[in-house]
Design a protein around this motif. Sequence first.
Motif, short mmCIF file in Angstrom:
data_model
loop_
_atom_site.label_atom_id
_atom_site.label_comp_id
_atom_site.label_asym_id
_atom_site.label_seq_id
_atom_site.Cartn_x
_atom_site.Cartn_y
_atom_site.Cartn_z
N ALA A 96 -1.52 -88.38 -73.37
CA ALA A 96 -2.58 -87.82 -74.23
C ALA A 96 -2.12 -86.62 -75.05
O ALA A 96 -2.57 -86.43 -76.18
CB ALA A 96 -3.76 -87.41 -73.36
N TYR A 97 -1.23 -85.81 -74.49
CA TYR A 97 -0.87 -84.58 -75.20
C TYR A 97 0.12 -84.84 -76.34
O TYR A 97 0.05 -84.18 -77.38
CB TYR A 97 -0.38 -83.52 -74.22
CG TYR A 97 -1.53 -83.12 -73.30
CD1 TYR A 97 -2.58 -82.35 -73.79
CD2 TYR A 97 -1.60 -83.57 -71.98
CE1 TYR A 97 -3.66 -82.03 -72.98
CE2 TYR A 97 -2.67 -83.25 -71.17
CZ TYR A 97 -3.70 -82.48 -71.67
OH TYR A 97 -4.77 -82.17 -70.87
N GLY A 98 1.01 -85.79 -76.15
CA GLY A 98 1.87 -86.21 -77.26
C GLY A 98 1.02 -86.83 -78.36
O GLY A 98 1.17 -86.51 -79.55
N LYS A 99 0.10 -87.69 -77.96
CA LYS A 99 -0.79 -88.33 -78.93
C LYS A 99 -1.60 -87.29 -79.69
O LYS A 99 -1.88 -87.45 -80.88
CB LYS A 99 -1.76 -89.28 -78.22
CG LYS A 99 -1.10 -90.55 -77.76
CD LYS A 99 -2.12 -91.69 -77.61
CE LYS A 99 -1.45 -92.96 -77.11
NZ LYS A 99 -1.57 -93.13 -75.65
N ARG A 100 -2.00 -86.23 -79.00
CA ARG A 100 -2.80 -85.19 -79.66
C ARG A 100 -2.01 -84.55 -80.80
O ARG A 100 -2.58 -84.25 -81.85
CB ARG A 100 -3.23 -84.14 -78.63
CG ARG A 100 -4.31 -83.22 -79.14
CD ARG A 100 -4.82 -82.28 -78.06
NE ARG A 100 -5.61 -82.94 -77.05
CZ ARG A 100 -6.09 -82.34 -75.94
NH1 ARG A 100 -5.86 -81.05 -75.75
NH2 ARG A 100 -6.79 -83.01 -75.06
N MET A 101 -0.72 -84.35 -80.60
CA MET A 101 0.09 -83.77 -81.69
C MET A 101 0.15 -84.72 -82.88
O MET A 101 0.09 -84.29 -84.04
CB MET A 101 1.51 -83.44 -81.19
CG MET A 101 1.54 -82.26 -80.25
SD MET A 101 3.19 -81.53 -80.06
CE MET A 101 3.96 -82.68 -78.92
N ALA A 102 0.27 -86.02 -82.58
CA ALA A 102 0.30 -87.01 -83.66
C ALA A 102 -1.03 -87.02 -84.41
O ALA A 102 -1.07 -87.11 -85.64
CB ALA A 102 0.61 -88.39 -83.07
N ILE A 113 5.77 -89.87 -87.98
CA ILE A 113 6.13 -91.12 -87.32
C ILE A 113 5.89 -90.88 -85.83
O ILE A 113 6.22 -89.82 -85.32
CB ILE A 113 7.63 -91.44 -87.47
CG1 ILE A 113 8.02 -91.60 -88.92
CG2 ILE A 113 8.01 -92.68 -86.68
CD1 ILE A 113 9.46 -92.05 -89.07
N VAL A 114 5.36 -91.88 -85.15
CA VAL A 114 5.12 -91.75 -83.71
C VAL A 114 6.00 -92.77 -82.98
O VAL A 114 5.99 -93.95 -83.32
CB VAL A 114 3.64 -92.02 -83.38
CG1 VAL A 114 3.40 -91.91 -81.88
CG2 VAL A 114 2.74 -91.04 -84.12
N LEU A 115 6.75 -92.31 -82.01
CA LEU A 115 7.51 -93.22 -81.14
C LEU A 115 6.88 -93.13 -79.75
O LEU A 115 7.03 -92.13 -79.06
CB LEU A 115 8.98 -92.82 -81.08
CG LEU A 115 9.78 -92.83 -82.39
CD1 LEU A 115 11.25 -92.51 -82.11
CD2 LEU A 115 9.67 -94.18 -83.09
N ASP A 116 6.17 -94.17 -79.37
CA ASP A 116 5.46 -94.16 -78.09
C ASP A 116 6.23 -94.99 -77.07
O ASP A 116 6.63 -96.12 -77.37
CB ASP A 116 4.03 -94.71 -78.27
CG ASP A 116 3.23 -94.58 -76.99
OD1 ASP A 116 2.98 -93.43 -76.57
OD2 ASP A 116 2.88 -95.61 -76.39
N SER A 117 6.42 -94.45 -75.88
CA SER A 117 7.17 -95.20 -74.86
C SER A 117 6.25 -95.74 -73.77
O SER A 117 6.72 -96.30 -72.78
CB SER A 117 8.24 -94.29 -74.24
OG SER A 117 7.65 -93.14 -73.70
N GLY A 118 4.93 -95.57 -73.93
CA GLY A 118 4.01 -96.01 -72.87
C GLY A 118 3.87 -94.92 -71.82
O GLY A 118 4.74 -94.06 -71.69
N GLU A 119 2.77 -94.97 -71.08
CA GLU A 119 2.42 -93.84 -70.21
C GLU A 119 3.32 -93.66 -68.99
O GLU A 119 3.36 -92.57 -68.42
CB GLU A 119 0.97 -94.03 -69.73
CG GLU A 119 -0.05 -93.82 -70.83
CD GLU A 119 -1.39 -94.47 -70.54
OE1 GLU A 119 -1.42 -95.54 -69.88
OE2 GLU A 119 -2.41 -93.91 -70.97
#
Length: 373
Positions: A96-102, A113-119
Motif C-alpha cells: 500500500a505504501y509504495g502504491k501511495r507514492m505512485a 512508471i510503476v514496477l509492482d512485484s506483488g505483495e
Amino acid sequence: MNVNQLPDNPYLLLTPGPLSTSKKVKAAMLRDWCTWDQDYNQLVQSIRSRLVTMASSKPEDYTTVLMQGSGTFSVESVIGSVIPRNGKLLVLTNGAYGKRMAEMAEILGIYSIVLDSGETKPVNTKQLEEVLKVDSSITHVAVVHVETTTGMMNPVADVTRIAKAYGKTVIVDAMSSFGGIPIDMAALDIDYLISSANKCIQGVPGFGFIIARKEALSTCKGIARSLSLDLYDQWETMELGNGKWRYTSPTHTVRAFDQALQELEEEGGIASRYERFKTNQQTLVAGMERMGLKTLLPVELQSPIITSFLYPDSPVFSFDEFYSRMKQEGFVIYPGKITAASTFRIGNIGDVHLADMERLLAGMEKQLFWKTT
Ligand SMILES: *Cc1c(COP(=O)(O)O)cnc(C)c1O
C-alpha cells in the motif's frame, strides 16, 4: 513532575504507529511553547542535527526538514517538490505504501512508471535495471524500505546501487524503519529519506521529517506543486530562521519528540533499539508458531518491525473476535491489509519489550477459541 502519576494506557498498542510511548514522552508535552522564541527554535535545531547524525556517516552533506502532518504529508512533500517538470519517477511497489507514492505522482501530474512485484515478493531489482537501461528519461527512483503492509524488508541497498549506476536520484520511504533499523544514507547513497515522529523514534504523531542530501535539495527551489508541502521552502525557512517553521508548528509533539530522541540515545542508539525489536519479533514468531500460527513471509524477507500472520485454517476463526479477546487481555493487534491472503498483523515497535511479548503470548494462549470446538 512525577511521571508515575500519569495514567497507564488501558492496553499496549502492537500497531505500526501511533504506538505505545513512554510516560516521560507524554509528560514532555505538558507545557506550552512560543514558536518565535529561541528556546523553541533551539529545540528544533537540535532535533534536526541529531536526526542527520543518526542517518548519515557524513552528516555535513545532509540536512533535515521537519514537516507538519502525518508521515504521508512528508512523503507527498518530497514527491511533489523534488521532481522537475520534465522529470520522471519510477516507483517500485509491493504494498500500500509504495502504491501511495505512485498515486501521489499521478494526482500531482508527474510522469511516472510503476514496477509492482506483488505483495509477497521483494521489489524487483532485475526489472528495475532493465527499465533504467532502456528509459533514460527517468530521473528519480522511489522505494519503501519496510513495506508495513506486510512487514517486508525491501532490498534498498540493491535498489540504490542500481539507480545510482544510472545516475538517478533516490527517494526512500523509511517511515516504519528509521530509528529501528540501522541505515547509513551516505554509504547507501540515498538522496531523500522520509520518516515520522510516531514510529521507531517512539514519539507522538503530528509531524514527519525528511533527511535530504543538501546538494540534491538545493536544486529544488520553485518546483513544488503545493504551497504548504513545499519542501524547499520549508527547508529555507528553517535554515534562515534558525529553527522556524512556516505556519503553525506542532510544538507539543516536537517537545515530546526531543524526549523520545533522548530515550533512543539512552537506550544505546539505533543499533540497540534494533536488537530490542529483533528480540521482540523473534520471540513473537516463535511463540505464535508454537500455537500453530504461521507467518505470511519467509524469515529472510521479514523485518523486525511488524509481522503478518495467516488466519488459522478454521471455520470458527474470526479476526474481530480474536481482536476483542486480545484487547481484553491488554493488547491491541492490527488487521491485515493485503488481498492475496487473509492475514492480521502484530507490531513490536514502540515502548514494547521482551516481557511484553511474553505477556502477550501467555494471554494469547488463553484465547485460542478456534481450537476448542
Ligand atoms: C506509516 C507509514 C506511512 C504513512 O504514515 P501516516 O503517518 O499514516 O501518514 C508511509 N509509509 C510507510 C512505510 C508507513 O509505514
